[in-house]
Motif scaffolding. Sequence first.
Motif, PDB file in Angstrom:
ATOM      1  N   PRO A 106       1.056  -1.392   0.138  1.00 40.04           N
ATOM      2  CA  PRO A 106      -0.044   0.010   0.103  1.00 40.04           C
ATOM      3  C   PRO A 106       0.814   1.293   0.132  1.00 40.04           C
ATOM      4  O   PRO A 106       0.222   2.176  -0.553  1.00 40.04           O
ATOM      5  CB  PRO A 106      -0.865   0.023   1.143  1.00 40.04           C
TER       6      PRO A 106
ATOM      7  N   ILE B 164       1.019   2.210  -3.477  1.00 42.09           N
ATOM      8  CA  ILE B 164      -0.341   1.978  -4.293  1.00 42.09           C
ATOM      9  C   ILE B 164      -0.293   0.752  -4.870  1.00 42.09           C
ATOM     10  O   ILE B 164      -0.838   0.638  -6.000  1.00 42.09           O
ATOM     11  CB  ILE B 164      -0.700   3.300  -5.188  1.00 42.09           C
ATOM     12  N   ASN B 165       0.399  -0.100  -4.265  1.00 36.73           N
ATOM     13  CA  ASN B 165       0.405  -2.004  -4.694  1.00 36.73           C
ATOM     14  C   ASN B 165       1.270  -1.910  -6.034  1.00 36.73           C
ATOM     15  O   ASN B 165       0.922  -2.684  -6.925  1.00 36.73           O
ATOM     16  CB  ASN B 165      -0.984  -2.172  -4.596  1.00 36.73           C
TER      17      ASN B 165
ATOM     18  N   ASN C  60      -7.078   0.689  -3.049  1.00 40.92           N
ATOM     19  CA  ASN C  60      -6.400   0.675  -4.319  1.00 40.92           C
ATOM     20  C   ASN C  60      -6.023  -0.566  -4.821  1.00 40.92           C
ATOM     21  O   ASN C  60      -5.621  -1.632  -4.056  1.00 40.92           O
ATOM     22  CB  ASN C  60      -5.063   1.615  -4.665  1.00 40.92           C
TER      23      ASN C  60
ATOM     24  N   SER D 242      -1.442   0.298  -8.985  1.00 39.54           N
ATOM     25  CA  SER D 242      -0.978   1.759  -9.632  1.00 39.54           C
ATOM     26  C   SER D 242      -0.114   1.296 -10.969  1.00 39.54           C
ATOM     27  O   SER D 242       0.385   2.194 -11.584  1.00 39.54           O
ATOM     28  CB  SER D 242      -0.220   2.495  -8.659  1.00 39.54           C
TER      29      SER D 242
ATOM     30  N   GLY E  93     -10.112   2.291  -6.489  1.00 40.92           N
ATOM     31  CA  GLY E  93      -8.944   3.322  -6.316  1.00 40.92           C
ATOM     32  C   GLY E  93      -8.261   3.168  -7.805  1.00 40.92           C
ATOM     33  O   GLY E  93      -8.912   3.037  -8.989  1.00 40.92           O
ATOM     34  N   CYS E  94      -7.078   3.201  -7.819  1.00 41.02           N
ATOM     35  CA  CYS E  94      -6.220   3.195  -9.115  1.00 41.02           C
ATOM     36  C   CYS E  94      -6.114   1.514  -9.568  1.00 41.02           C
ATOM     37  O   CYS E  94      -5.757   0.744  -8.717  1.00 41.02           O
ATOM     38  CB  CYS E  94      -4.585   3.473  -8.652  1.00 41.02           C
TER      39      CYS E  94
END
Length: 268
Positions: free
Chosen positions: A22, A25-26, A60, A63, A112-113
Amino acid sequence: MEKDLIKLSIEDGIAHVCLNRPSKINALSYDMFVAIDKVIKKLRGDKGVNAVILSGAEGNFCSGLDVKSVANSPSKAMKLLFKWLPGNANLAQRVSIGWQRLPIPVIAVLEGCCYGGGTQIALGADIRIASPDCKLSIMEAKWGLVPDMAGLVALRQVMPKDKALLLTYTADILTAGQALELGLISQVCETPYETAVTLARKIMLTSPDANAAIKRCINQSWTGSIRCLLARESLSQIRLLAGKNRVIAAIRQTKNPDKAYQSRQSWW
Protein backbone atom coordinates in the motif's frame (compact mmCIF):
# COMPACT_ATOMS: atom_id res chain seq x y z
CA MET A 1 12.91 -8.89 -0.40
CA GLU A 2 9.85 -7.12 0.98
CA LYS A 3 7.64 -9.30 3.17
CA ASP A 4 3.95 -10.14 2.76
CA LEU A 5 3.65 -8.57 -0.67
CA ILE A 6 0.72 -10.89 -1.28
CA LYS A 7 -1.69 -11.83 1.46
CA LEU A 8 -3.43 -15.18 1.01
CA SER A 9 -6.13 -16.68 3.16
CA ILE A 10 -8.51 -19.54 2.37
CA GLU A 11 -11.92 -19.64 4.00
CA ASP A 12 -14.74 -22.07 3.15
CA GLY A 13 -13.22 -22.89 -0.23
CA ILE A 14 -12.66 -19.25 -1.23
CA ALA A 15 -9.08 -18.00 -1.65
CA HIS A 16 -8.72 -14.34 -0.74
CA VAL A 17 -5.65 -12.90 -2.50
CA CYS A 18 -4.61 -9.32 -1.73
CA LEU A 19 -1.87 -7.28 -3.44
CA ASN A 20 -0.20 -5.79 -0.39
CA ARG A 21 2.19 -2.92 -1.05
CA PRO A 22 0.00 0.00 0.00
CA SER A 23 2.87 2.45 0.55
CA LYS A 24 3.45 2.26 -3.24
CA ILE A 25 -0.26 2.02 -4.16
CA ASN A 26 0.42 -1.72 -4.67
CA ALA A 27 2.82 -0.98 -7.54
CA LEU A 28 4.52 -4.00 -9.09
CA SER A 29 8.13 -4.56 -8.05
CA TYR A 30 10.06 -7.60 -9.27
CA ASP A 31 9.50 -9.32 -5.91
CA MET A 32 5.77 -8.71 -6.23
CA PHE A 33 5.72 -10.41 -9.64
CA VAL A 34 7.44 -13.41 -8.08
CA ALA A 35 5.00 -13.47 -5.16
CA ILE A 36 1.93 -13.36 -7.42
CA ASP A 37 3.33 -16.15 -9.59
CA LYS A 38 3.93 -18.32 -6.50
CA VAL A 39 0.39 -17.78 -5.24
CA ILE A 40 -1.09 -18.78 -8.61
CA LYS A 41 0.98 -21.99 -8.58
CA LYS A 42 -0.10 -22.73 -5.00
CA LEU A 43 -3.78 -22.28 -5.83
CA ARG A 44 -3.49 -24.50 -8.91
CA GLY A 45 -2.38 -27.35 -6.68
CA ASP A 46 -5.05 -26.86 -4.02
CA LYS A 47 -8.06 -28.96 -5.06
CA GLY A 48 -10.09 -27.61 -2.14
CA VAL A 49 -10.17 -24.05 -3.49
CA ASN A 50 -13.28 -23.44 -5.59
CA ALA A 51 -13.18 -19.65 -6.09
CA VAL A 52 -10.64 -16.82 -5.89
CA ILE A 53 -11.19 -13.20 -4.94
CA LEU A 54 -8.32 -10.94 -6.02
CA SER A 55 -8.04 -7.43 -4.53
CA GLY A 56 -5.61 -4.69 -3.52
CA ALA A 57 -4.80 -3.34 -0.06
CA GLU A 58 -6.10 -0.11 1.43
CA GLY A 59 -8.51 1.08 -1.24
CA ASN A 60 -6.39 0.64 -4.38
CA PHE A 61 -5.97 -2.32 -6.69
CA CYS A 62 -2.62 -1.61 -8.34
CA SER A 63 -0.97 1.50 -9.78
CA GLY A 64 1.03 -0.50 -12.32
CA LEU A 65 4.72 -1.22 -12.70
CA ASP A 66 7.12 0.29 -10.18
CA VAL A 67 9.32 1.55 -13.00
CA LYS A 68 12.08 2.86 -10.73
CA SER A 69 12.53 -0.37 -8.78
CA VAL A 70 12.70 -2.48 -11.94
CA ALA A 71 14.87 -0.01 -13.90
CA ASN A 72 17.43 0.07 -11.08
CA SER A 73 18.12 -3.63 -11.58
CA PRO A 74 18.67 -4.67 -15.23
CA SER A 75 19.07 -8.30 -14.17
CA LYS A 76 15.59 -8.31 -12.63
CA ALA A 77 14.14 -6.67 -15.73
CA MET A 78 15.66 -9.47 -17.80
CA LYS A 79 14.19 -12.09 -15.45
CA LEU A 80 10.76 -10.54 -15.91
CA LEU A 81 10.98 -10.77 -19.69
CA PHE A 82 12.97 -13.98 -20.18
CA LYS A 83 11.28 -16.99 -21.80
CA TRP A 84 12.62 -20.16 -23.41
CA LEU A 85 10.28 -19.92 -26.41
CA PRO A 86 8.51 -16.84 -27.84
CA GLY A 87 5.07 -18.42 -27.38
CA ASN A 88 5.62 -19.21 -23.71
CA ALA A 89 4.52 -16.85 -20.95
CA ASN A 90 7.31 -15.07 -19.11
CA LEU A 91 7.06 -13.95 -15.47
CA ALA A 92 5.50 -10.59 -16.39
CA GLN A 93 2.81 -12.35 -18.43
CA ARG A 94 2.10 -15.15 -15.96
CA VAL A 95 0.74 -12.75 -13.34
CA SER A 96 -2.12 -11.99 -15.76
CA ILE A 97 -2.69 -15.07 -17.88
CA GLY A 98 -1.99 -17.28 -14.87
CA TRP A 99 -5.41 -16.38 -13.43
CA GLN A 100 -7.08 -17.38 -16.69
CA ARG A 101 -5.27 -20.71 -16.63
CA LEU A 102 -6.42 -21.60 -13.13
CA PRO A 103 -9.27 -24.16 -13.23
CA ILE A 104 -11.12 -21.99 -10.70
CA PRO A 105 -13.40 -18.96 -11.10
CA VAL A 106 -11.43 -15.76 -10.34
CA ILE A 107 -13.17 -12.52 -9.36
CA ALA A 108 -11.18 -9.27 -9.23
CA VAL A 109 -12.28 -6.48 -6.87
CA LEU A 110 -11.10 -3.14 -8.28
CA GLU A 111 -10.91 0.02 -6.17
CA GLY A 112 -9.01 3.29 -6.53
CA CYS A 113 -6.09 3.05 -8.98
CA CYS A 114 -6.02 0.25 -11.52
CA TYR A 115 -3.39 1.42 -14.00
CA GLY A 116 -1.07 -0.23 -16.51
CA GLY A 117 0.09 -3.54 -15.09
CA GLY A 118 -2.76 -3.42 -12.61
CA THR A 119 -5.27 -3.42 -15.46
CA GLN A 120 -3.33 -6.22 -17.13
CA ILE A 121 -3.60 -8.35 -13.97
CA ALA A 122 -7.30 -7.53 -13.58
CA LEU A 123 -7.92 -8.65 -17.17
CA GLY A 124 -6.67 -12.10 -16.16
CA ALA A 125 -9.67 -12.51 -13.85
CA ASP A 126 -12.92 -14.02 -15.11
CA ILE A 127 -15.08 -11.27 -13.59
CA ARG A 128 -14.17 -7.72 -12.56
CA ILE A 129 -16.27 -5.86 -9.99
CA ALA A 130 -15.32 -2.21 -9.44
CA SER A 131 -16.15 0.49 -6.94
CA PRO A 132 -17.58 3.77 -8.33
CA ASP A 133 -14.30 5.58 -7.54
CA CYS A 134 -12.13 3.13 -9.48
CA LYS A 135 -9.99 4.52 -12.32
CA LEU A 136 -8.58 2.23 -15.01
CA SER A 137 -6.03 2.72 -17.77
CA ILE A 138 -4.02 0.71 -20.25
CA MET A 139 -1.12 3.07 -19.70
CA GLU A 140 1.94 1.48 -21.31
CA ALA A 141 1.96 3.75 -24.40
CA LYS A 142 2.57 6.72 -22.11
CA TRP A 143 5.98 5.20 -21.33
CA GLY A 144 6.71 4.30 -24.95
CA LEU A 145 5.89 0.63 -24.35
CA VAL A 146 3.47 -1.99 -25.63
CA PRO A 147 1.19 -3.75 -23.14
CA ASP A 148 3.20 -6.95 -22.67
CA MET A 149 1.66 -8.67 -19.63
CA ALA A 150 -0.83 -10.85 -21.56
CA GLY A 151 -3.80 -8.63 -20.72
CA LEU A 152 -4.53 -8.36 -24.45
CA VAL A 153 -5.57 -12.03 -24.36
CA ALA A 154 -8.66 -11.03 -22.39
CA LEU A 155 -9.00 -7.56 -23.89
CA ARG A 156 -9.68 -8.98 -27.35
CA GLN A 157 -12.46 -11.09 -25.82
CA VAL A 158 -14.30 -8.30 -24.01
CA MET A 159 -14.37 -5.42 -26.51
CA PRO A 160 -14.18 -4.61 -30.23
CA LYS A 161 -10.74 -4.15 -31.76
CA ASP A 162 -11.22 -0.45 -32.51
CA LYS A 163 -12.09 0.29 -28.87
CA ALA A 164 -9.10 -1.73 -27.64
CA LEU A 165 -6.81 0.18 -30.02
CA LEU A 166 -8.25 3.51 -28.90
CA LEU A 167 -7.66 2.75 -25.21
CA THR A 168 -4.17 1.43 -25.85
CA TYR A 169 -3.08 4.25 -28.20
CA THR A 170 -4.26 7.05 -25.94
CA ALA A 171 -3.55 5.61 -22.47
CA ASP A 172 -6.69 7.45 -21.33
CA ILE A 173 -7.81 7.08 -17.73
CA LEU A 174 -11.37 5.73 -17.53
CA THR A 175 -13.93 6.07 -14.79
CA ALA A 176 -15.62 2.89 -13.59
CA GLY A 177 -18.76 3.90 -15.52
CA GLN A 178 -16.81 4.34 -18.76
CA ALA A 179 -15.01 1.04 -18.24
CA LEU A 180 -18.34 -0.72 -17.70
CA GLU A 181 -19.79 0.77 -20.87
CA LEU A 182 -16.80 -0.49 -22.86
CA GLY A 183 -16.95 -3.98 -21.33
CA LEU A 184 -13.62 -3.64 -19.53
CA ILE A 185 -15.29 -4.49 -16.22
CA SER A 186 -18.33 -6.60 -15.37
CA GLN A 187 -20.09 -4.58 -12.68
CA VAL A 188 -19.91 -1.36 -10.63
CA CYS A 189 -21.22 -1.30 -7.07
CA GLU A 190 -20.68 0.47 -3.75
CA THR A 191 -19.58 -2.71 -1.95
CA PRO A 192 -17.45 -4.60 -4.48
CA TYR A 193 -15.75 -6.96 -2.03
CA GLU A 194 -18.97 -8.05 -0.36
CA THR A 195 -20.55 -8.48 -3.79
CA ALA A 196 -17.60 -10.63 -4.88
CA VAL A 197 -17.96 -12.87 -1.81
CA THR A 198 -21.68 -13.31 -2.46
CA LEU A 199 -20.99 -14.16 -6.10
CA ALA A 200 -18.22 -16.62 -5.18
CA ARG A 201 -20.57 -18.44 -2.81
CA LYS A 202 -23.24 -18.57 -5.51
CA ILE A 203 -20.79 -20.03 -8.03
CA MET A 204 -19.73 -22.63 -5.48
CA LEU A 205 -23.28 -24.03 -5.41
CA THR A 206 -22.37 -25.74 -8.68
CA SER A 207 -19.84 -28.52 -9.22
CA PRO A 208 -16.16 -27.46 -9.09
CA ASP A 209 -15.48 -29.88 -11.95
CA ALA A 210 -18.22 -28.32 -14.07
CA ASN A 211 -16.89 -24.82 -13.33
CA ALA A 212 -13.38 -25.90 -14.33
CA ALA A 213 -14.69 -27.39 -17.58
CA ILE A 214 -16.80 -24.32 -18.36
CA LYS A 215 -13.86 -21.99 -17.80
CA ARG A 216 -11.56 -24.10 -19.98
CA CYS A 217 -14.08 -24.46 -22.80
CA ILE A 218 -14.95 -20.77 -22.92
CA ASN A 219 -11.42 -19.42 -22.53
CA GLN A 220 -9.77 -21.78 -24.99
CA SER A 221 -12.57 -21.77 -27.57
CA TRP A 222 -13.58 -18.11 -27.55
CA THR A 223 -11.38 -17.23 -30.50
CA GLY A 224 -10.58 -20.78 -31.67
CA SER A 225 -12.03 -22.86 -34.48
CA ILE A 226 -15.48 -24.42 -34.24
CA ARG A 227 -13.94 -27.90 -34.63
CA CYS A 228 -11.71 -27.35 -31.61
CA LEU A 229 -14.66 -26.00 -29.63
CA LEU A 230 -16.80 -29.05 -30.43
CA ALA A 231 -13.98 -31.44 -29.55
CA ARG A 232 -13.25 -29.65 -26.26
CA GLU A 233 -16.92 -29.64 -25.24
CA SER A 234 -17.28 -33.37 -25.93
CA LEU A 235 -14.12 -34.36 -24.05
CA SER A 236 -15.10 -32.21 -21.08
CA GLN A 237 -18.58 -33.71 -20.97
CA ILE A 238 -17.22 -37.27 -20.99
CA ARG A 239 -14.96 -36.43 -18.06
CA LEU A 240 -17.83 -34.81 -16.16
CA LEU A 241 -20.15 -37.76 -16.76
CA ALA A 242 -17.50 -40.10 -15.37
CA GLY A 243 -16.93 -37.99 -12.26
CA LYS A 244 -18.62 -38.18 -8.87
CA ASN A 245 -19.41 -34.47 -8.68
CA ARG A 246 -21.85 -34.83 -11.58
CA VAL A 247 -23.80 -37.41 -9.52
CA ILE A 248 -23.63 -35.12 -6.48
CA ALA A 249 -24.96 -32.22 -8.58
CA ALA A 250 -27.99 -34.31 -9.51
CA ILE A 251 -28.57 -35.29 -5.87
CA ARG A 252 -28.38 -31.61 -4.86
CA GLN A 253 -31.06 -30.78 -7.43
CA THR A 254 -33.45 -33.64 -6.58
CA LYS A 255 -32.90 -34.90 -3.03
CA ASN A 256 -30.38 -33.13 -0.82
CA PRO A 257 -29.39 -29.54 -1.70
CA ASP A 258 -26.79 -29.51 1.09
CA LYS A 259 -24.80 -32.54 -0.05
CA ALA A 260 -21.16 -31.48 -0.31
CA TYR A 261 -19.17 -31.70 -3.52
CA GLN A 262 -15.90 -33.61 -3.61
CA SER A 263 -12.63 -31.82 -4.33
CA ARG A 264 -11.97 -30.87 -7.94
CA GLN A 265 -10.70 -33.77 -10.04
CA SER A 266 -6.98 -33.78 -10.89
CA TRP A 267 -7.49 -33.74 -14.67
CA TRP A 268 -8.59 -30.09 -14.53
